[in-house]
Design an enzyme around this catalytic site. Structure first.
Site, PDB file in Angstrom:
ATOM      1  N   ASP A   1       0.899  -1.185   0.121  1.00 56.07           N
ATOM      2  CA  ASP A   1      -0.047  -0.141  -0.068  1.00 56.07           C
ATOM      3  C   ASP A   1       0.818   1.298   0.023  1.00 56.07           C
ATOM      4  O   ASP A   1       2.000   1.342   0.582  1.00 56.07           O
ATOM      5  CB  ASP A   1      -0.869  -0.025   1.185  1.00 56.07           C
ATOM      6  CG  ASP A   1      -1.959  -1.123   1.186  1.00 56.07           C
ATOM      7  OD1 ASP A   1      -2.017  -1.581   0.417  1.00 56.07           O
ATOM      8  OD2 ASP A   1      -2.368  -1.385   2.455  1.00 56.07           O
TER       9      ASP A   1
HETATM   10  N1  URA Z   1      -1.269  -5.798   4.129  1.00 56.10           N
HETATM   11  C1  URA Z   1      -1.867  -4.490   3.919  1.00 56.10           C
HETATM   12  O1  URA Z   1      -2.851  -4.306   4.599  1.00 56.10           O
HETATM   13  N2  URA Z   1      -1.046  -3.544   3.210  1.00 56.10           N
HETATM   14  C2  URA Z   1       0.121  -3.933   2.755  1.00 56.10           C
HETATM   15  O2  URA Z   1       0.620  -3.007   1.958  1.00 56.10           O
HETATM   16  C3  URA Z   1       0.495  -5.095   2.707  1.00 56.10           C
HETATM   17  C4  URA Z   1      -0.142  -6.205   3.406  1.00 56.10           C
END
Ligand code: URA
Length: 234
Positions: free
Chosen positions: A102
């Site tokens: 993310d």
């Molecule tokens: N899980 C999440 O919520 N975000 C990420 O970036 C990776 C795993």
């Protein structure tokens, strides 16, 4: 291919460093000194040397990036800096991040043009462990940890696979998951009544984030790291 691009692919240095090497007349193409970085060479035929030593062309590149926040895991975007923008060498066409983090997640991201390895790392059949350092808003209770670990959480109408929690203190832990569902860790924490406040991936399969890399820095994978990853993914 341009000479400077070839040398950057061959991991001789950053784009800037490679240009300097060429301008200093240290590079020969088929035995003839070449001081122009935009010279076109045939990487399959021509013999390129630096200070008399032959440089070999690498078909695949493997990069470890310590992804910073605010950068998106895509190859191009009109609004945000992408993870490829963090890599200050000329990359061969077709490089992409293996999986997504993310925008506000930091940490280990593999960038490559090796589609086969990427597929093996991302395929749900292979159950590649992904280990994250997680900080949460509320104290992690025994019940929360039990639910996170035993695979009873349902996301997108499917029960998630078992995961592993290594508690560090009441508001932080390492969480290892085998899948890579959308916002998986944030949604898992939400499902147990908690919220992620900081997330960083520290390991993917055998590949461990090099802690000497500051946020936004990158390095080439060593041969050993590449071989270990390939052996692990089968
Ligand atoms: N899980 C999440 O919520 N975000 C990420 O970036 C990776 C795993």
């Amino acid at each position: 291919m341009r000479l400077d691009k070839f040398l950057a692919h061959a991991q001789i240095g950053t784009r800037k460093e490679v240009k300097q090497i060429i301008r200093k007349k240290r590079v020969c193409v088929n035995g003839v000194v070449c001081s122009k970085d935009d010279t076109h060479i045939d990487e399959t035929q021509d013999i390129i040397t630096i200070d008399g030593e032959e440089v070999y062309y690498e078909q695949y590149v493997y990069i470890m990036l310590n992804k910073p926040q605010g950068v998106i895991s895509a190859t191009q975007d009109t609004q945000h800096e992408t993870v490829l923008d963090c890599i200050d060498v000329l990359l061969p066409k077709g490089c992409f991040p293996v999986g997504r983090l993310d925008i506000d997640t930091e940490g280990l991201l593999l960038i490559t043009n090796d589609g086969k390895l990427s597929h093996q790392l991302l395929s749900p059949k292979h159950h590649i462990d992904k280990r994250y350092y997680v900080e949460v808003a509320k104290s992690l209770s025994k019940e929360m940890i039990h639910t996170l670990e035993n695979g009873s959480i349902v996301l997108d109408e499917k029960v998630i696979q078992e995961s592993n929690v290594e508690q560090i203190n009441d508001k932080s832990c390492y969480l290892t998951i085998k899948e890579g569902r959308f916002h998986q860790i944030k949604r898992m924490m939400h499902a147990v009544g908690n919220d992620v406040v900081y997330l960083k991936r520290v390991q993917m399969g055998t590949l461990v984030l090099d802690e000497t890399l500051s946020c936004g820095d990158w390095r080439w994978l060593s041969n050993e790291e590449i071989q270990q990853l390939k052996a692990y993914t089968g």
